[in-house]
Scaffold this motif. Structure first.
Motif, PDB file in Angstrom:
ATOM      1  N   MET A   6      28.080  39.377  42.322  1.00  0.00           N
ATOM      2  CA  MET A   6      29.251  39.510  41.485  1.00  0.00           C
ATOM      3  C   MET A   6      29.963  38.146  41.796  1.00  0.00           C
ATOM      4  SD  MET A   6      32.441  41.828  41.713  1.00  0.00           S
ATOM      5  CE  MET A   6      31.916  43.376  40.947  1.00  0.00           C
TER       6      MET A   6
ATOM      7  N   GLY B 193      34.951  39.503  38.541  1.00  0.00           N
ATOM      8  CA  GLY B 193      34.075  40.562  38.209  1.00  0.00           C
ATOM      9  C   GLY B 193      32.826  40.422  37.485  1.00  0.00           C
ATOM     10  N   ARG B 194      32.651  39.020  37.380  1.00  0.00           N
ATOM     11  CA  ARG B 194      31.212  38.716  36.434  1.00  0.00           C
ATOM     12  C   ARG B 194      30.089  38.890  37.127  1.00  0.00           C
ATOM     13  NH1 ARG B 194      28.280  34.261  35.358  1.00  0.00           N
ATOM     14  NH2 ARG B 194      29.460  32.961  36.654  1.00  0.00           N
ATOM     15  N   TYR B 195      29.079  39.546  36.515  1.00  0.00           N
ATOM     16  CA  TYR B 195      27.974  39.501  37.239  1.00  0.00           C
ATOM     17  C   TYR B 195      26.776  38.319  36.952  1.00  0.00           C
ATOM     18  CZ  TYR B 195      28.731  44.445  37.927  1.00  0.00           C
ATOM     19  OH  TYR B 195      29.260  45.707  38.189  1.00  0.00           O
TER      20      TYR B 195
ATOM     21  N   ASN C  98      25.942  45.456  34.060  1.00  0.00           N
ATOM     22  CA  ASN C  98      26.886  45.796  33.387  1.00  0.00           C
ATOM     23  C   ASN C  98      26.504  45.702  31.888  1.00  0.00           C
ATOM     24  OD1 ASN C  98      29.572  46.412  32.170  1.00  0.00           O
ATOM     25  ND2 ASN C  98      30.514  44.304  32.908  1.00  0.00           N
TER      26      ASN C  98
ATOM     27  N   GLU D 198      29.633  43.341  27.729  1.00  0.00           N
ATOM     28  CA  GLU D 198      29.809  41.825  27.805  1.00  0.00           C
ATOM     29  C   GLU D 198      31.088  41.347  28.305  1.00  0.00           C
ATOM     30  OE1 GLU D 198      28.974  40.084  24.294  1.00  0.00           O
ATOM     31  OE2 GLU D 198      26.871  40.847  23.740  1.00  0.00           O
ATOM     32  N   ASP D 199      32.047  42.453  28.221  1.00  0.00           N
ATOM     33  CA  ASP D 199      33.205  42.097  28.757  1.00  0.00           C
ATOM     34  C   ASP D 199      33.376  42.599  30.199  1.00  0.00           C
ATOM     35  OD1 ASP D 199      36.010  41.785  29.511  1.00  0.00           O
ATOM     36  OD2 ASP D 199      36.952  43.380  28.240  1.00  0.00           O
ATOM     37  N   SER D 200      33.423  41.530  31.168  1.00  0.00           N
ATOM     38  CA  SER D 200      33.521  41.811  32.624  1.00  0.00           C
ATOM     39  C   SER D 200      34.681  42.860  33.218  1.00  0.00           C
ATOM     40  CB  SER D 200      33.577  40.652  33.493  1.00  0.00           C
ATOM     41  OG  SER D 200      34.968  39.883  33.226  1.00  0.00           O
ATOM     42  N   ASN D 201      35.638  42.832  32.363  1.00  0.00           N
ATOM     43  CA  ASN D 201      36.796  43.841  32.604  1.00  0.00           C
ATOM     44  C   ASN D 201      36.560  45.328  32.317  1.00  0.00           C
ATOM     45  OD1 ASN D 201      38.685  41.821  33.624  1.00  0.00           O
ATOM     46  ND2 ASN D 201      39.268  41.204  31.667  1.00  0.00           N
TER      47      ASN D 201
ATOM     48  N   ASN E 264      33.702  47.783  32.619  1.00  0.00           N
ATOM     49  CA  ASN E 264      32.398  47.824  33.236  1.00  0.00           C
ATOM     50  C   ASN E 264      31.726  48.997  32.839  1.00  0.00           C
ATOM     51  OD1 ASN E 264      30.245  47.305  35.023  1.00  0.00           O
ATOM     52  ND2 ASN E 264      31.495  48.104  36.798  1.00  0.00           N
TER      53      ASN E 264
END
Length: 751
Positions: free
Chosen positions: A35, A39-41, A92, A95-98, A100
């Motif tokens: 991460m 919060g992006r994977y 995840n 596609e939105d890291s916010n 999850n």
């Protein structure tokens, strides 16, 4: 030095990341996924060349079938040979890291590495058997039995909505998954733990475990806690052995506290545990970051190499031996050929000097002061690496456990009486600091210092600067023992022997060395100089008993001291009381005495002394090395030449040296010798044959390619060509300085 430092890295520096995959392949490190910011994977792969601190983002080829690994965290990333194995993790779906949307993975990838740097590409192996269930924050290790050459990957635990404690095995050769049957008590289900292989054991420590009031584990645990439980799995017998239970109390902070998300690394037979976060219940959001470093000694250290002589004088030796990784010190002993007076009656009460041997380097180990209870026990201090004495100072603890399975020591620690853990400093060495037989692991905290504080720690010791500066000491090192002498990284290994160098114009000289059981023999040339011989070979790691019986006659071994580093100047040794001598020499687990109460004996000129050395760690004193013999110089003869350097040219090499520090009269000439191949050497490999290649007043000479073509390559340790150099005055030749010029395998095979 136990000192953290922040390297100045360059190149494609990756962003900070958590829950990534990490492997170390020699001097390069590979980091995959995790991460990153916001919060992006990630599914990026980075390589760090640690020898240059250079980061590089690498782009592996996609697999021939299927897609490359998706962005993920909490996966396992394991190295075996030239391949890395990626398993599982958490992705995840959104596609939105916010936003999850977690998806647990159980996919399996293989990454082929290029030699030295770079990667080839990903592949998706076709596996057989039942796949492990999807999971993240698990561990995966690879183990290969010595007698069965099939490597296997073991996956343990993890998280998939609830904690897991299942064990899976993948045969890497056949790519077959299976679930091995285990014996013993399986550790609690957990995630964010660590697993490391040392020998044939997988050590599992810490992690998040379910929190349940009645001890029952729910299918979907809503609350969980950190654990400090510690177990290992014998990978040959698949039996679990518990070392620290989850409910074990540790009111005195003698064990690593509960934690998860920490890191652990095995160095030799020692396991280091660093940091992590600690929280009783995650739901309460009550977590703290741990900043302590611990280590676990899993077994006694192996025997060091034989003691090698760098230089001899009339009343001292400068000796060294090969370093043993992750040890706290070395016990050096000697045995004299001539009768040694025993300390009859009451032992001497004079406090000995703080230093018997002098050298450089070293460090002491303890836990960070802020995490320790304030109980008045002797302090341990961190030494400045450039201002330390080789003898373990009086305020450094090397106490060891006799009956305890796990043991911790450090500044202001309280010993557990029920386990008979000795808790003493070297100043209170009377109870032998517990140097007893124990095969149990021993866990200790480590204190580290920062660069900002390390500059002043040298003031903590009353050091005699003469013992730190080799130029001012009674003996000098030879090319710093191992010296880089050319841009091609040609190295020398130097040691000095009080060897049998002949006085006359003979061109060939033989030197003999035998095993310990055969009593190392001395060559006495037909000259006025009666000199001894050293054994050049390094010890093999044989399970030699600590106080082995001697076939020819009873030996009385005397302690020279306990030393932190692998080189020393020996001028004295400690005498044992008369009533203790017989017992101490017969007992295999004899205690080291209180040096403060023992009398000391100076070395005598022209006397043969035998040396042996054993390494010390938290589990005890390891086996002793093979025995070496050296002889102190006879007054009036020149000392050994010093500071030998080797410079390589295209068609020859240049030898140079410094005159003896104490020449004892005018130096009339120097002689240089080269160990050569001979039929006699083939019949008896331990008996080197030397040819004189130089005789003159200059302190340098040229060794031609023709002479080198006849050189013998010594394989007793690392491949090396052996030279000896000695000086002559009016009375004759003194002891020779021996230099081992290290050869790479290509060079040595062509010789």
């Amino acid at each position: 030095t136990n000192q953290w430092f922040l390297p100045a890295v360059r190149g494609d520096i990756p962003p900070g990341c958590a829950a990534h995959g990490f492997v170390c392949d020699g001097t390069r490190i590979l980091v995959f996924g995790g991460m990153v910011e916001y919060g992006r994977y990630s599914n990026d792969l980075y390589e760090l060349q640690a020898s240059r601190w250079l980061w590089k983002k690498v782009k592996p080829q996609a697999p021939s079938t299927g897609s490359p690994p998706c962005p993920r965290l909490g996966h396992s990333f394991s190295l075996y040979g030239n391949k890395c194995y990626l398993f599982g993790g958490l992705a995840n779906e959104s596609e939105d890291s916010n936003n999850n949307v977690p998806r647990y993975l159980n996919d399996f990838y293989e990454l082929e590495l290029q030699h030295g740097s770079g990667v080839v590409g990903w592949s998706i192996p076709v596996t057989k058997g039942i796949l492990p269930s999807p999971r993240e924050s698990h561990t995966a290790i690879i183990y290969c039995r010595k007698d069965l050459g099939s490597p296997k990957m073991y996956v343990f635990g993890g998280m998939c909505g609830c904690r897991l404690n299942d064990l899976w095995e993948l045969d890497i050769e056949t790519m077959t998954w299976s679930r091995p049957e285990t014996k013993g008590t399986v550790p609690l289900p957990r995630s964010l733990h660590t697993a490391n292989v040392i020998g044939n054991k997988m050590y599992v420590f810490g992690g998040w475990v379910p929190q349940s009031a009645g001890g029952e584990i729910s299918a979907h645990d809503g609350e969980w806690k950190c654990t400090g439980s510690f177990s290992y799995l014998n990978l040959d017998t698949t039996e679990w052995i518990g070392l620290i239970s989850d409910c074990q109390e540790d009111k005195s902070n003698l064990l690593p506290g509960p934690r998860a998300g920490h890191c652990a690394v095995a160095v030799g037979t020692r396991l280091y545990i660093w940091s992590g976060r600690d929280g009783y219940r995650k739901a309460w959001n009550n977590q703290v970051c741990c900043k302590d470093l611990w280590y676990l000694d899993t077994e006694k250290p192996p025997a060091p190499s034989q003691v090698q002589l760098i230089r001899a004088t009339t009343n001292s030796f400068q000796v060294k031996w090969d370093e043993v990784p992750t040890v706290e010190g070395y016990l050096l002993q000697l045995h004299a050929d001539s009768p040694v007076p025993s300390a009859a009656g009451i032992p001497g009460t004079g406090v000995p000097e703080t230093s018997v041997l002098s050298s450089q380097g070293g460090s002491s180990l303890h836990q960070s002061p802020q995490s320790l209870p304030s109980v008045p026990y002797p302090e341990m201090k961190v030494e400045h690496p450039s201002q330390t004495n080789n003898v373990i100072p009086n305020n450094v603890q090397v106490s060891l456990s006799s009956n305890s399975l796990l043991k911790v020591e450090g500044k202001k620690k309280v010993a557990a009486a029920e386990n008979k853990i000795t808790q003493e400093s070297m100043r209170n060495h009377a109870d032998a600091t517990g140097f007893k037989e124990s095969n149990a692991p021993s866990l200790l905290p480590v204190c580290t210092s920062s660069p900002q504080t390390s500059a002043n720690v040298g003031e903590l010791h009353d050091l005699d600067k003469r013992t730190v500066n080799p130029d001012a000491s009674v003996s000098s090192t030879v090319s710093s023992t191992q010296t880089m002498v050319t841009q091609q990284a040609v190295k020398t290994e130097s040691s000095s022997t009080n060897g049998a160098v002949v006085k006359d114009e003979t061109s060939l000289t033989t030197f003999n060395s035998k095993s310990e059981a055969a009593e190392t023999a001395y060559i006495v040339p037909s000259t006025r100089v009666n000199t001894g011989q050293t054994n050049d070979s390094h010890s093999s790691k044989t399970p030699q008993r600590q106080m082995a019986p001697v076939k020819t006659r009873d030996r009385q071994w005397y302690d020279v001291g306990i030393f932190k580093n692998n080189s020393a100047v020996v001028s004295q040794f400690y005498l044992l009381p008369e009533e203790t001598l017989g017992i101490f020499n017969k007992m295999e687990s004899a205690d080291v005495p209180d040096y403060r109460l023992l009398k000391k004996q100076d070395l005598f000129p022209g006397t043969v002394y035998r040396f042996r050395v054993a390494a010390i760690n938290g589990c005890g004193v390891g086996p002793f090395s093979k025995i070496s013999e050296f002889k102190t110089c006879i007054p009036g003869f020149p000392g050994a030449p010093s500071t030998v350097k080797i410079t390589k040219s295209v068609d020859c090499i240049h030898l140079s040296w410094e005159p003896p520090a104490s020449p004892s009269g005018n130096i009339l000439e120097y002689s240089a010798y080269l160990a050569i191949r001979s039929t006699q050497l083939q019949e008896n490999p331990s008996q080197l044959v030397f040819m004189r290649i130089y005789c003159g007043l200059k302190t340098s000479c040229v060794v031609t390619a023709a002479q080198l073509s006849n050189a013998h390559v010594d394989y007793t340790s690392r491949p090396a060509i052996v030279f000896r150099i000695s000086a002559k005055n009016e009375r004759g030749y003194g002891p020779a300085t021996q230099v081992r010029w290290l050869q790479d395998m290509k060079t040595s095979s062509s010789k």
